[in-house]
Design an enzyme around this catalytic site. Sequence first.
Site, mmCIF file in Angstrom:
data_model
loop_
_atom_site.group_PDB
_atom_site.id
_atom_site.type_symbol
_atom_site.label_atom_id
_atom_site.label_comp_id
_atom_site.label_asym_id
_atom_site.label_seq_id
_atom_site.Cartn_x
_atom_site.Cartn_y
_atom_site.Cartn_z
ATOM 1 N N ASP A 24 0.856 -1.192 0.000
ATOM 2 C CA ASP A 24 0.000 0.000 0.000
ATOM 3 C C ASP A 24 0.890 1.238 0.000
ATOM 4 O OD1 ASP A 24 -2.274 1.918 1.061
ATOM 5 O OD2 ASP A 24 -3.290 0.052 0.544
ATOM 6 N N ASP A 25 0.386 2.309 0.550
ATOM 7 C CA ASP A 25 1.107 3.595 0.538
ATOM 8 C C ASP A 25 2.453 3.472 1.274
ATOM 9 O OD1 ASP A 25 1.547 6.286 0.150
ATOM 10 O OD2 ASP A 25 -0.304 6.954 1.094
ATOM 11 N N LYS A 75 -3.501 -0.810 -7.040
ATOM 12 C CA LYS A 75 -4.514 -0.062 -6.303
ATOM 13 C C LYS A 75 -4.264 1.403 -6.608
ATOM 14 C CE LYS A 75 -5.868 1.034 -1.499
ATOM 15 N NZ LYS A 75 -5.845 0.541 -0.103
ATOM 16 N N ASP A 112 -5.303 5.000 -5.897
ATOM 17 C CA ASP A 112 -6.018 5.839 -4.944
ATOM 18 C C ASP A 112 -6.311 7.207 -5.563
ATOM 19 O OD1 ASP A 112 -7.190 6.470 -2.558
ATOM 20 O OD2 ASP A 112 -5.458 5.962 -1.323
ATOM 21 N N SER A 171 -9.985 3.502 -6.615
ATOM 22 C CA SER A 171 -10.612 4.115 -5.441
ATOM 23 C C SER A 171 -11.542 5.265 -5.835
ATOM 24 C CB SER A 171 -9.534 4.626 -4.477
ATOM 25 O OG SER A 171 -8.708 3.566 -4.075
ATOM 26 N N ARG A 214 -13.145 0.709 -4.658
ATOM 27 C CA ARG A 214 -13.527 1.086 -3.299
ATOM 28 C C ARG A 214 -14.681 2.071 -3.408
ATOM 29 N NH1 ARG A 214 -9.992 1.699 0.743
ATOM 30 N NH2 ARG A 214 -11.772 2.791 1.645
ATOM 31 N N ASP A 260 -12.521 4.107 4.546
ATOM 32 C CA ASP A 260 -11.539 3.109 4.959
ATOM 33 C C ASP A 260 -12.022 2.322 6.171
ATOM 34 O OD1 ASP A 260 -10.009 4.374 3.080
ATOM 35 O OD2 ASP A 260 -8.429 5.002 4.473
HETATM 36 C C1 GLA Z 1 -6.544 5.938 1.512
HETATM 37 C C2 GLA Z 1 -7.047 4.564 1.113
HETATM 38 C C3 GLA Z 1 -6.520 3.522 2.081
HETATM 39 C C4 GLA Z 1 -5.006 3.552 2.089
HETATM 40 C C5 GLA Z 1 -4.525 4.952 2.434
HETATM 41 C C6 GLA Z 1 -3.024 5.083 2.267
HETATM 42 O O1 GLA Z 1 -7.073 6.353 2.729
HETATM 43 O O2 GLA Z 1 -8.445 4.524 1.092
HETATM 44 O O3 GLA Z 1 -6.984 2.234 1.732
HETATM 45 O O4 GLA Z 1 -4.534 3.167 0.828
HETATM 46 O O5 GLA Z 1 -5.130 5.933 1.593
HETATM 47 O O6 GLA Z 1 -2.565 6.360 2.526
#
Ligand code: GLA
Length: 433
Positions: A79-80, A156, A158, A190, A215, A219
């Site tokens: 992820d991030d 993913k 975002d 997302s 999404r 979250d």
């Molecule tokens: C957003 C996404 C999360 C995650 C964070 C990372 O909030 O919805 O799922 O990826 O960013 O910073």
Amino acid sequence: MGPFAVTQLLTLISLTVALDNGLLKIPPMGWMAWERFRCDVDCQDDPENCISEGLFRDMADRLAEDGWRELGYEYIIIDDCWMSRLRDEQEKLQPEPSRFPGGIAKLARYIHDRGLKLGIYADMGTHTCMGFPGTTLDKIEIDAQTFASWGVDYLKFDGCYSNPVEQMQGYPLMSKALNATGRPIVYSCSWPAYLGGLPPNVNYSLLGDICHLWRNYYDIQDSWDSVQGIIEWFSDNQDDLQPAAGPGRWNDPDMLIIGNFGLSVDQARSQMALWAIMAAPLIMSNDLRNLANSARAILQNKMIIAINQDPMGIQGRRLLQEKSQIEVYWRPLSHSASALVFLSRRTDMPYLYHTSLAKLNYDAGSYEAYEVFTSSTVTGLNATTVFTVSINPSGVVMWYLIPQQKPRQSDTLYDQHKKASQFMFHKEMSPLV
Ligand code: GLA
């Protein structure tokens, strides 16, 4: 139709069906770092848990060695917070070298060598949500190419730090750019979550054409409140959301948090049951190196996984909300089978809920039910039989049902499971009348 017209038609099809690369005919399963490990970049003080290649190698080892991969859990998703603060001299994204000294291509090889797939995170906008370099419109192609060259299997994408106009351009563009790499890459968008998740702001038929999953909502956090809020929002809006899902196009209510700190065993079963009803991605975010047996049993329950992964890919629905705070959910499955979930939103004690299949819109006839979490069968059920289930507070009873009146097709999901040696039909139960 002459050859020119055929070519034109094919061009048109390839332009409209931008991402029909055959991926995700069933919802994805795997593991993602975010909910459990967030943006922990402190490898000095927290080397075991910081976002680094070691963490992803550890999780790949666990998926490969602890029986997860065989059950379908195959994607390991970064992820991030994996990136360096700066792009390289060719404007490419690069991982933070101190935490990913081997680079992403090497990590991808490690993951592929174990029969798994690698996912990565980027953000349509000037920055990722945690402030790392974003993918602005001019960077979409180069980033898609970079990911493909590393051997990435899932993106993913975002949407922090962009506006709806940029998103409207950027999400379809990335879909095309991924396609153009020639590498089959799952595309998780997302986008809808940044537009409130509902029509008319969100166009689910367009999303289904360009993304494999998306999404829709906030979250997930490590609490029952959060899980419950998500279930409620998806159910309240099921008329808009449920028809959007199908093979190759899935709503994503976010990660499974089973095995972390916030859910009781009953609540963990509830999350798993509802995610199966919703045909949701089964993407865990937990510490697979330290997992309670109760959590493992829920996440590795073969029947619930089979329900989630049903090839028809029809998302289920909430059927009823009772005054007693019992809710009933239903999902149709292949071979005329179905799944039912009785969820209690009560906070007092186990509740005895009386109903019949006829009350839940089932056709006349007789049925057999398999109780998913206790491995027991309920025989002698007629649509009109009044039965009673005892549902724990914030827990579920989940049934897999097969009609008995029709000539049995040889290989129903139920038969497969009954045949599978791992399956123990511990006890035969009659409905409590
Ligand atoms: C957003 C996404 C999360 C995650 C964070 C990372 O909030 O919805 O799922 O990826 O960013 O910073």
